[in-house]
Design a protein around this motif. Structure first.
Motif, PDB file in Angstrom:
ATOM      1  N   ALA A  16       0.833  -1.207   0.000  1.00 45.88           N
ATOM      2  CA  ALA A  16       0.000   0.000   0.000  1.00 45.88           C
ATOM      3  C   ALA A  16       0.865   1.254   0.000  1.00 45.88           C
ATOM      4  N   ARG A  17       1.959   1.233   0.735  1.00 52.94           N
ATOM      5  CA  ARG A  17       2.872   2.379   0.784  1.00 52.94           C
ATOM      6  C   ARG A  17       3.461   2.656  -0.608  1.00 52.94           C
ATOM      7  N   VAL A  18       3.847   1.594  -1.320  1.00 59.81           N
ATOM      8  CA  VAL A  18       4.406   1.749  -2.671  1.00 59.81           C
ATOM      9  C   VAL A  18       3.349   2.304  -3.622  1.00 59.81           C
ATOM     10  N   ALA A  19       2.148   1.764  -3.563  1.00 57.86           N
ATOM     11  CA  ALA A  19       1.071   2.250  -4.432  1.00 57.86           C
ATOM     12  C   ALA A  19       0.759   3.720  -4.144  1.00 57.86           C
ATOM     13  N   ASP A  20       0.714   4.072  -2.864  1.00 55.80           N
ATOM     14  CA  ASP A  20       0.440   5.465  -2.486  1.00 55.80           C
ATOM     15  C   ASP A  20       1.542   6.404  -2.969  1.00 55.80           C
ATOM     16  N   GLU A  21       2.796   5.968  -2.815  1.00 52.43           N
ATOM     17  CA  GLU A  21       3.923   6.796  -3.260  1.00 52.43           C
ATOM     18  C   GLU A  21       3.853   7.043  -4.766  1.00 52.43           C
ATOM     19  N   ALA A  22       3.547   5.998  -5.522  1.00 49.17           N
ATOM     20  CA  ALA A  22       3.450   6.146  -6.980  1.00 49.17           C
ATOM     21  C   ALA A  22       2.312   7.092  -7.352  1.00 49.17           C
ATOM     22  N   ALA A  23       1.151   6.912  -6.731  1.00 48.53           N
ATOM     23  CA  ALA A  23      -0.010   7.747  -7.052  1.00 48.53           C
ATOM     24  C   ALA A  23       0.195   9.197  -6.642  1.00 48.53           C
ATOM     25  N   ALA A  24       0.982   9.427  -5.595  1.00 49.51           N
ATOM     26  CA  ALA A  24       1.235  10.788  -5.126  1.00 49.51           C
ATOM     27  C   ALA A  24       2.339  11.481  -5.925  1.00 49.51           C
ATOM     28  N   GLY A  25       3.061  10.738  -6.757  1.00 52.14           N
ATOM     29  CA  GLY A  25       4.177  11.300  -7.512  1.00 52.14           C
ATOM     30  C   GLY A  25       3.736  12.027  -8.765  1.00 52.14           C
ATOM     31  N   LYS A  26       4.676  12.255  -9.648  1.00 54.26           N
ATOM     32  CA  LYS A  26       4.425  13.031 -10.863  1.00 54.26           C
ATOM     33  C   LYS A  26       3.440  12.371 -11.817  1.00 54.26           C
ATOM     34  N   ARG A  27       3.332  11.051 -11.753  1.00 57.38           N
ATOM     35  CA  ARG A  27       2.386  10.356 -12.630  1.00 57.38           C
ATOM     36  C   ARG A  27       0.939  10.612 -12.206  1.00 57.38           C
ATOM     37  N   GLY A  28       0.747  10.717 -10.889  1.00 60.95           N
ATOM     38  CA  GLY A  28      -0.603  10.919 -10.379  1.00 60.95           C
ATOM     39  C   GLY A  28      -1.442   9.653 -10.359  1.00 60.95           C
ATOM     40  N   ARG A  29      -0.810   8.520 -10.597  1.00 65.03           N
ATOM     41  CA  ARG A  29      -1.525   7.232 -10.622  1.00 65.03           C
ATOM     42  C   ARG A  29      -0.505   6.119 -10.441  1.00 65.03           C
ATOM     43  N   VAL A  30      -1.009   4.917 -10.296  1.00 66.08           N
ATOM     44  CA  VAL A  30      -0.147   3.739 -10.213  1.00 66.08           C
ATOM     45  C   VAL A  30       0.155   3.302 -11.647  1.00 66.08           C
ATOM     46  N   PRO A  31       1.420   3.295 -12.064  1.00 70.20           N
ATOM     47  CA  PRO A  31       1.740   2.901 -13.440  1.00 70.20           C
ATOM     48  C   PRO A  31       1.472   1.412 -13.669  1.00 70.20           C
ATOM     49  N   ALA A  32       1.180   1.063 -14.909  1.00 73.00           N
ATOM     50  CA  ALA A  32       0.787  -0.311 -15.257  1.00 73.00           C
ATOM     51  C   ALA A  32       1.764  -1.381 -14.767  1.00 73.00           C
ATOM     52  N   PRO A  33       3.082  -1.246 -14.957  1.00 66.65           N
ATOM     53  CA  PRO A  33       3.946  -2.342 -14.511  1.00 66.65           C
ATOM     54  C   PRO A  33       3.955  -2.532 -12.996  1.00 66.65           C
ATOM     55  N   LEU A  34       3.571  -1.494 -12.255  1.00 65.05           N
ATOM     56  CA  LEU A  34       3.533  -1.629 -10.799  1.00 65.05           C
ATOM     57  C   LEU A  34       2.441  -2.617 -10.377  1.00 65.05           C
ATOM     58  N   ARG A  35       1.494  -2.894 -11.262  1.00 61.17           N
ATOM     59  CA  ARG A  35       0.485  -3.919 -10.977  1.00 61.17           C
ATOM     60  C   ARG A  35       1.157  -5.270 -10.753  1.00 61.17           C
ATOM     61  N   ALA A  36       2.294  -5.516 -11.396  1.00 60.78           N
ATOM     62  CA  ALA A  36       3.072  -6.741 -11.159  1.00 60.78           C
ATOM     63  C   ALA A  36       4.115  -6.505 -10.078  1.00 60.78           C
ATOM     64  N   TRP A  37       4.847  -5.396 -10.174  1.00 61.41           N
ATOM     65  CA  TRP A  37       5.929  -5.131  -9.230  1.00 61.41           C
ATOM     66  C   TRP A  37       5.439  -5.061  -7.788  1.00 61.41           C
ATOM     67  N   ILE A  38       4.158  -4.747  -7.578  1.00 60.89           N
ATOM     68  CA  ILE A  38       3.614  -4.616  -6.232  1.00 60.89           C
ATOM     69  C   ILE A  38       3.745  -5.933  -5.452  1.00 60.89           C
ATOM     70  N   TYR A  39       3.861  -7.035  -6.179  1.00 55.81           N
ATOM     71  CA  TYR A  39       4.055  -8.329  -5.518  1.00 55.81           C
ATOM     72  C   TYR A  39       5.427  -8.411  -4.852  1.00 55.81           C
ATOM     73  N   SER A  40       6.346  -7.552  -5.252  1.00 56.19           N
ATOM     74  CA  SER A  40       7.637  -7.383  -4.582  1.00 56.19           C
ATOM     75  C   SER A  40       7.743  -5.906  -4.230  1.00 56.19           C
ATOM     76  N   PRO A  41       7.239  -5.515  -3.081  1.00 55.17           N
ATOM     77  CA  PRO A  41       7.159  -4.084  -2.764  1.00 55.17           C
ATOM     78  C   PRO A  41       8.486  -3.333  -2.864  1.00 55.17           C
ATOM     79  N   GLU A  42       9.579  -3.957  -2.485  1.00 59.85           N
ATOM     80  CA  GLU A  42      10.868  -3.255  -2.568  1.00 59.85           C
ATOM     81  C   GLU A  42      11.250  -3.018  -4.031  1.00 59.85           C
ATOM     82  N   LEU A  43      11.083  -4.024  -4.875  1.00 60.17           N
ATOM     83  CA  LEU A  43      11.319  -3.836  -6.311  1.00 60.17           C
ATOM     84  C   LEU A  43      10.399  -2.750  -6.839  1.00 60.17           C
ATOM     85  N   GLY A  44       9.132  -2.821  -6.481  1.00 63.61           N
ATOM     86  CA  GLY A  44       8.168  -1.822  -6.944  1.00 63.61           C
ATOM     87  C   GLY A  44       8.551  -0.413  -6.539  1.00 63.61           C
ATOM     88  N   ALA A  45       8.968  -0.251  -5.283  1.00 65.94           N
ATOM     89  CA  ALA A  45       9.338   1.081  -4.791  1.00 65.94           C
ATOM     90  C   ALA A  45      10.530   1.631  -5.548  1.00 65.94           C
TER      91      ALA A  45
END
Length: 182
Positions: A16-45
């Motif tokens: 959740a922290r990784v998803a929130d960080e991505a959505a709060a960043g310059k993209r303003g949303r969770v980017p598509a590959p993060l849908r997979a990377w979220i399974y490894s939060p450190e990789l995703g972050a």
């Protein structure tokens, strides 16, 4: 998609922290590959922070970055990556004929040296995994050393994106059709 999209309430605290960080960043949303990377939060972050830099903060500027990204997307026939970045490339001022040529695997006609240098550098590096001295020198002349280093970083990141999107079959949004032939 080969992985189940996690609903917010299914995510661990780290996810959740990784998803929130991505959505709060310059993209303003969770980017598509993060849908997979979220399974490894450190990789995703780490990946999403690198992606934010590669997409928005290099010395290349949007037009040249998006040109490089489109060449990667076409090279890997990454439909989602192409879908997302074609629109951004056109918005950044890339000529629609250049976009069409890349989609058709034709060498575009460039009117400026920087775009030609980016295209040549990316194309030869992706196809041979090396860069001849003349191609490297031409890129350094118009992009500078920092620009060439950042260009290679953009390529590496967007190759990771393309591989992620393809490996986990992250498809286009519903109702969208790909421009890319196999």
């Amino acid at each position: 998609m080969r992985l189940r999209d996690l609903a917010r309430e299914e995510m661990s605290e780290a996810q959740a922290r990784v998803a929130d960080e991505a959505a709060a960043g310059k993209r303003g949303r969770v980017p598509a590959p993060l849908r997979a990377w979220i399974y490894s939060p450190e990789l995703g972050a780490r990946a999403q922070r690198l992606g934010e830099f590669c997409r928005y903060e290099t010395s290349l500027g949007p037009r040249l970055s998006e040109l490089a990204i489109l060449v990667v997307a076409r090279s890997f026939t990454s439909h989602y990556e192409w879908f997302a970045h074609k629109r951004e490339a056109l918005k950044a001022g890339l000529d629609p004929e250049i976009v069409a040529d890349i989609a058709a695997r034709r060498t575009p006609h460039f009117t400026d040296d920087a775009a030609r240098a980016v295209h040549d550098y990316v194309t030869v590096l992706l196809s041979t995994h090396r860069v001849p001295d003349a191609v490297h020198a031409a890129a350094v002349q118009v992009l500078g050393e920092q620009g060439v280093v950042e260009l290679v970083g953009v390529l590496g990141y967007y190759i990771l994106v393309a591989l992620t999107l393809n490996a986990f079959e992250i498809g286009l949004p519903e109702g969208e059709v790909s421009d890319l032939a196999p």
